[in-house]
Write an enzyme that holds these catalytic residues in place. Structure first.
Site, PDB file in Angstrom:
ATOM      1  N   ARG A 204      12.032  -3.671 -16.130  1.00  0.00           N
ATOM      2  CA  ARG A 204      12.785  -2.402 -16.066  1.00  0.00           C
ATOM      3  C   ARG A 204      13.723  -2.207 -17.251  1.00  0.00           C
ATOM      4  O   ARG A 204      14.744  -1.518 -17.136  1.00  0.00           O
ATOM      5  CB  ARG A 204      13.559  -2.282 -14.752  1.00  0.00           C
ATOM      6  CG  ARG A 204      12.643  -2.281 -13.527  1.00  0.00           C
ATOM      7  CD  ARG A 204      13.299  -1.714 -12.298  1.00  0.00           C
ATOM      8  NE  ARG A 204      12.417  -1.929 -11.145  1.00  0.00           N
ATOM      9  CZ  ARG A 204      12.490  -2.983 -10.341  1.00  0.00           C
ATOM     10  NH1 ARG A 204      13.415  -3.903 -10.530  1.00  0.00           N
ATOM     11  NH2 ARG A 204      11.651  -3.107  -9.337  1.00  0.00           N
TER      12      ARG A 204
ATOM     13  N   GLU B   3      16.318  15.894 -23.688  1.00  0.00           N
ATOM     14  CA  GLU B   3      15.626  17.155 -23.919  1.00  0.00           C
ATOM     15  C   GLU B   3      15.694  18.115 -22.754  1.00  0.00           C
ATOM     16  O   GLU B   3      14.666  18.526 -22.205  1.00  0.00           O
ATOM     17  CB  GLU B   3      14.168  16.887 -24.330  1.00  0.00           C
ATOM     18  CG  GLU B   3      13.541  18.128 -24.951  1.00  0.00           C
ATOM     19  CD  GLU B   3      12.211  17.833 -25.663  1.00  0.00           C
ATOM     20  OE1 GLU B   3      12.066  16.738 -26.225  1.00  0.00           O
ATOM     21  OE2 GLU B   3      11.359  18.703 -25.644  1.00  0.00           O
TER      22      GLU B   3
ATOM     23  N   LYS C 224      12.501   8.282 -27.735  1.00  0.00           N
ATOM     24  CA  LYS C 224      11.263   8.711 -27.063  1.00  0.00           C
ATOM     25  C   LYS C 224      10.194   7.656 -27.305  1.00  0.00           C
ATOM     26  O   LYS C 224       9.921   7.279 -28.445  1.00  0.00           O
ATOM     27  CB  LYS C 224      10.793  10.050 -27.615  1.00  0.00           C
ATOM     28  CG  LYS C 224      11.499  11.229 -27.003  1.00  0.00           C
ATOM     29  CD  LYS C 224      10.715  12.501 -27.287  1.00  0.00           C
ATOM     30  CE  LYS C 224      11.434  13.727 -26.795  1.00  0.00           C
ATOM     31  NZ  LYS C 224      10.693  14.964 -27.126  1.00  0.00           N
TER      32      LYS C 224
ATOM     33  N   ARG D 229      17.283  19.652 -27.926  1.00  0.00           N
ATOM     34  CA  ARG D 229      16.386  18.659 -28.533  1.00  0.00           C
ATOM     35  C   ARG D 229      14.980  19.213 -28.746  1.00  0.00           C
ATOM     36  O   ARG D 229      14.252  18.756 -29.625  1.00  0.00           O
ATOM     37  CB  ARG D 229      16.324  17.388 -27.664  1.00  0.00           C
ATOM     38  CG  ARG D 229      15.468  16.302 -28.282  1.00  0.00           C
ATOM     39  CD  ARG D 229      15.683  14.935 -27.669  1.00  0.00           C
ATOM     40  NE  ARG D 229      14.813  13.963 -28.319  1.00  0.00           N
ATOM     41  CZ  ARG D 229      14.931  12.655 -28.193  1.00  0.00           C
ATOM     42  NH1 ARG D 229      15.886  12.150 -27.458  1.00  0.00           N
ATOM     43  NH2 ARG D 229      14.115  11.843 -28.823  1.00  0.00           N
TER      44      ARG D 229
ATOM     45  N   LYS E  20      18.414  14.326 -36.906  1.00  0.00           N
ATOM     46  CA  LYS E  20      17.859  13.992 -35.600  1.00  0.00           C
ATOM     47  C   LYS E  20      18.913  13.354 -34.702  1.00  0.00           C
ATOM     48  O   LYS E  20      19.030  13.681 -33.515  1.00  0.00           O
ATOM     49  CB  LYS E  20      16.661  13.053 -35.751  1.00  0.00           C
ATOM     50  CG  LYS E  20      16.070  12.671 -34.407  1.00  0.00           C
ATOM     51  CD  LYS E  20      14.617  12.316 -34.446  1.00  0.00           C
ATOM     52  CE  LYS E  20      14.095  12.084 -33.034  1.00  0.00           C
ATOM     53  NZ  LYS E  20      12.694  11.683 -33.000  1.00  0.00           N
TER      54      LYS E  20
ATOM     55  N   ASN F 235      10.686  19.890 -31.790  1.00  0.00           N
ATOM     56  CA  ASN F 235       9.258  20.117 -31.594  1.00  0.00           C
ATOM     57  C   ASN F 235       8.714  21.236 -32.487  1.00  0.00           C
ATOM     58  O   ASN F 235       7.551  21.630 -32.329  1.00  0.00           O
ATOM     59  CB  ASN F 235       8.965  20.450 -30.126  1.00  0.00           C
ATOM     60  CG  ASN F 235       9.205  19.259 -29.234  1.00  0.00           C
ATOM     61  OD1 ASN F 235       8.937  18.123 -29.619  1.00  0.00           O
ATOM     62  ND2 ASN F 235       9.723  19.516 -28.044  1.00  0.00           N
TER      63      ASN F 235
ATOM     64  N   GLU G   4       7.477  15.700 -41.541  1.00  0.00           N
ATOM     65  CA  GLU G   4       8.599  15.608 -40.591  1.00  0.00           C
ATOM     66  C   GLU G   4       9.938  15.712 -41.321  1.00  0.00           C
ATOM     67  O   GLU G   4      10.928  16.170 -40.750  1.00  0.00           O
ATOM     68  CB  GLU G   4       8.527  14.292 -39.796  1.00  0.00           C
ATOM     69  CG  GLU G   4       7.302  14.152 -38.896  1.00  0.00           C
ATOM     70  CD  GLU G   4       7.415  14.872 -37.545  1.00  0.00           C
ATOM     71  OE1 GLU G   4       8.452  15.518 -37.265  1.00  0.00           O
ATOM     72  OE2 GLU G   4       6.440  14.793 -36.761  1.00  0.00           O
TER      73      GLU G   4
ATOM     74  N   HIS H 278       0.111  19.299 -31.737  1.00  0.00           N
ATOM     75  CA  HIS H 278      -0.464  18.429 -30.705  1.00  0.00           C
ATOM     76  C   HIS H 278      -1.804  18.968 -30.213  1.00  0.00           C
ATOM     77  O   HIS H 278      -2.732  18.203 -29.955  1.00  0.00           O
ATOM     78  CB  HIS H 278       0.494  18.292 -29.520  1.00  0.00           C
ATOM     79  CG  HIS H 278       1.605  17.313 -29.757  1.00  0.00           C
ATOM     80  ND1 HIS H 278       2.695  17.225 -28.920  1.00  0.00           N
ATOM     81  CD2 HIS H 278       1.778  16.366 -30.711  1.00  0.00           C
ATOM     82  CE1 HIS H 278       3.503  16.272 -29.370  1.00  0.00           C
ATOM     83  NE2 HIS H 278       2.975  15.742 -30.458  1.00  0.00           N
TER      84      HIS H 278
ATOM     85  N   HIS I 232      -1.060  12.933 -37.410  1.00  0.00           N
ATOM     86  CA  HIS I 232       0.008  13.682 -36.745  1.00  0.00           C
ATOM     87  C   HIS I 232       0.785  14.602 -37.702  1.00  0.00           C
ATOM     88  O   HIS I 232       0.972  15.784 -37.428  1.00  0.00           O
ATOM     89  CB  HIS I 232       0.956  12.698 -36.054  1.00  0.00           C
ATOM     90  CG  HIS I 232       2.131  13.348 -35.392  1.00  0.00           C
ATOM     91  ND1 HIS I 232       1.998  14.164 -34.277  1.00  0.00           N
ATOM     92  CD2 HIS I 232       3.456  13.341 -35.691  1.00  0.00           C
ATOM     93  CE1 HIS I 232       3.194  14.617 -33.912  1.00  0.00           C
ATOM     94  NE2 HIS I 232       4.096  14.131 -34.756  1.00  0.00           N
TER      95      HIS I 232
ATOM     96  N   HIS J  40       5.132  21.342 -33.336  1.00  0.00           N
ATOM     97  CA  HIS J  40       4.459  20.303 -32.561  1.00  0.00           C
ATOM     98  C   HIS J  40       3.572  20.827 -31.438  1.00  0.00           C
ATOM     99  O   HIS J  40       2.637  20.158 -31.036  1.00  0.00           O
ATOM    100  CB  HIS J  40       5.487  19.310 -31.982  1.00  0.00           C
ATOM    101  CG  HIS J  40       5.961  18.323 -33.001  1.00  0.00           C
ATOM    102  ND1 HIS J  40       6.607  18.701 -34.161  1.00  0.00           N
ATOM    103  CD2 HIS J  40       5.868  16.962 -33.062  1.00  0.00           C
ATOM    104  CE1 HIS J  40       6.909  17.623 -34.872  1.00  0.00           C
ATOM    105  NE2 HIS J  40       6.469  16.558 -34.229  1.00  0.00           N
TER     106      HIS J  40
END
Lengths: 375, 375
Positions: free
Chosen positions: B128, B243, B150, B247, B233, B251, B192, B258, B273, B254
């Site tokens: 965990r 997010e 992330k 945040r 960032k 994206n 990016e 994606h 990417h 993106h």
């Protein structure tokens, strides 16, 4: 059963700031899943359950959700501890995505500890976190695993070694569904009820000694016992959500218990979790007595109550071979409760007086186990 | 290269309360991994990396850790996006357990975005949560994926659909290792970098337009660009860790990107990417212009800069078939950025002026895509 019992719902708050939620304990609560989902603003839910529970309760949930105008997808898994695996985690995640469960939707975990842990974990990692409504249908899940946000799966190396902290948005504990449990399963869950007395509430243990037969029968005694257990857990979790300290007390009996479960390879025909915990709590008291922390009389009183309800207290009660003391110690080493090579045990100064011993040398555990596994 | 560059380390703090950490950007930082692990109190680490990166950099880490007296286990995975899978997640988790990585130890993610996301996710769910030290070796990972917590893996239904928020304990971005990247990979990461200018810092975009060749060459211009990206960032993540709002601006490009990656089935020979993001940012500006939010001139200026550095801006630059506009829209629907059936897009009012449009009707996206996929 009187009307008073039927209508009474006990509400136990779990205070965790913006992650706060409520546990509702009551008779015949399953039909309130639909209204609860609507109350939480979900347009649709995915119910994760197992085949046994589905046969008993899924229809009730379907009706309740339909009446509340909430959409439903169903994910039915095989029953049993083996379902808490990477393979089934992947299956649940893929099916939740197929059902297009989004952040505003809800995963409903309908079942015992296996389903709650697996579905809760899937919800924790789906889109990096969607909400989960826990509807525990076993006593163990109602008083323990559905509360507090621990989720996870088992690995070859041990139980719950992979998982996440993910608090539910609500817990609905229907005390009447426990009537469908086998006596063995009810007893196993009862071990976790006893645990709350042993770890911090001597009065509660007294009550259970006197009144356990009514808890087994149902009605208000059962609801009260569940609520007392949930409230004890909620208080500890509120003070230490991610187990950096006090929350470890909830592991009373679990270091020994998990090792025994691993030793039988999680074969539920030989040992279920609650039975491992019962033997583990007996061991924790015996070990504490041997180390001079508590009286032998307390250890005997604990064993006597566990035996009275039909729970095992000795390794010799587990069918088949368990392996050597050294093997058990090795299995404990893989438990999460390890820090810098020392073992962390929950020990006791007496009934209701547990404490965290963070520096137990493996040798003293081994010496204890050598005798204890032969008892 | 001057001494000043060699010795300079830029430190960017990420302010997240008790989860705060530092990003260190500098020349030849890999040998500081050992001291950093010791500084974090780790007795042993598990280095997760891929075969390509291992061949180039693993020896440096081994020496550095040995000198610092920190134990090491090594988990070497196949390179490529396909490694971000359930199968490899399970493999990494099992190997971390075999190596007995405990809560006081450290997972070191040595590699690009794939390794950072996968190893970070494994660290998030191992027992965990154990700590992770991110050592990003691609430009994309240095300015984006290693920062902000992330982590995740891909599913058939889309990228990063399963994952967790898990902040690293430290990020070490060695700007000199980027010399080992292929030009294509460096350019993809540069997309990016450009994103930070486009989403909120028009001055930074101006600087990049003027100075991009020096960023590609290395030295202080590159270190500064990485630091500016990381700081942008970090500021956004500090204000919105999970997010729930702002945040999402990260994206930009993106949602389109994606969908394109999914459309080529994550085949990196056709599209990586950063290239998807470049085409996606061009699309976000064109779509914004069509909707009347920004000028066509800004959209053209963005495309012109991306083309100047050798990045694609059109679907037709992707080799092979991409499929219909309807198919792309369907792939967007599986993206995490969906709420109650509406699509969330990051749109722009101009360079440096992005905003979240949370209620874009699928029909208007489809109308845009119908023309755009043919360009």
């Amino acid at each position: 059963m009187t009307e008073a019992v039927k209508d009474r719902v006990i509400r136990v708050p779990v205070e965790l700031g913006e992650r706060s939620y409520e546990i509702r304990i009551g008779h015949n609560l399953l039909p309130s899943v639909g209204p609860a989902a609507a109350e939480l603003g979900a347009r649709k839910v995915a119910v994760v359950t197992d085949a046994n529970v589905a046969a008993l309760h899924l229809d009730t949930l379907r009706r309740s959700l339909a009446e509340a105008g909430v959409g439903i997808s169903e994910i039915v898994l095989p029953p049993g501890e083996a379902t808490k695996s990477f393979r089934h985690l992947e299956e649940v995640c893929a099916k939740l995505l197929e059902a297009r469960i989004e952040r505003g939707d809800l995963v409903v975990a309908l079942g015992g500890g296996v389903i709650g842990d697996l579905a809760g974990f899937a919800a924790a990692i789906l889109r990096r976190g969607v909400r989960v409504l826990q509807v525990p249908t076993s006593l163990l899940a109602q008083v323990d695993s559905s509360v507090g946000g621990k989720t996870g799966i088992n690995m070859r190396a041990g139980k719950n070694l992979i998982g996440a902290f993910h608090q539910p948005s609500l817990v609905l504990a229907d005390s009447s569904v426990l009537d469908t449990l086998s006596p063995r399963e009810f007893r196993a869950g009862y071990a976790e009820v006893v645990k709350y007395g042993l770890l911090g509430d001597a009065d509660f243990f007294d009550t259970l000694e006197r009144d356990w037969e009514n808890v087994f029968l149902g009605g208000t005694a059962r609801m009260s016992a569940i609520a007392t257990g949930c409230a004890a857990k909620a208080a500890i979790v509120a003070r230490d959500e991610t187990e950096t300290g006090e929350r470890a007390l909830l592991n009373l009996g679990h270091t020994f218990g998990h090792a025994l479960e691993a030793a039988v390879d999680y074969d539920g025909t030989r040992l279920v979790h609650g039975e491992g915990v019962a033997i583990g709590m007996a061991a924790a008291f015996r070990f504490s007595a041997e180390l001079g922390h508590c009286s032998t009389g307390d250890a005997e009183r604990v064993e006597s109550h566990l035996r009275a309800v039909g729970l095992p207290t000795r390794v010799s009660e587990i069918p088949g071979e368990i392996g050597s003391a050294a093997h058990l110690l090795d299995l404990m080493g893989q438990d999460k409760k390890v820090k810098a090579g020392k073992l962390t045990f929950i020990l006791v100064r007496g009934i209701g007086q547990s404490f965290i011993a963070g520096d137990v040398p493996p040798e003293s555990v081994l010496a204890f186990l050598e005798n204890w596994v032969r008892r």
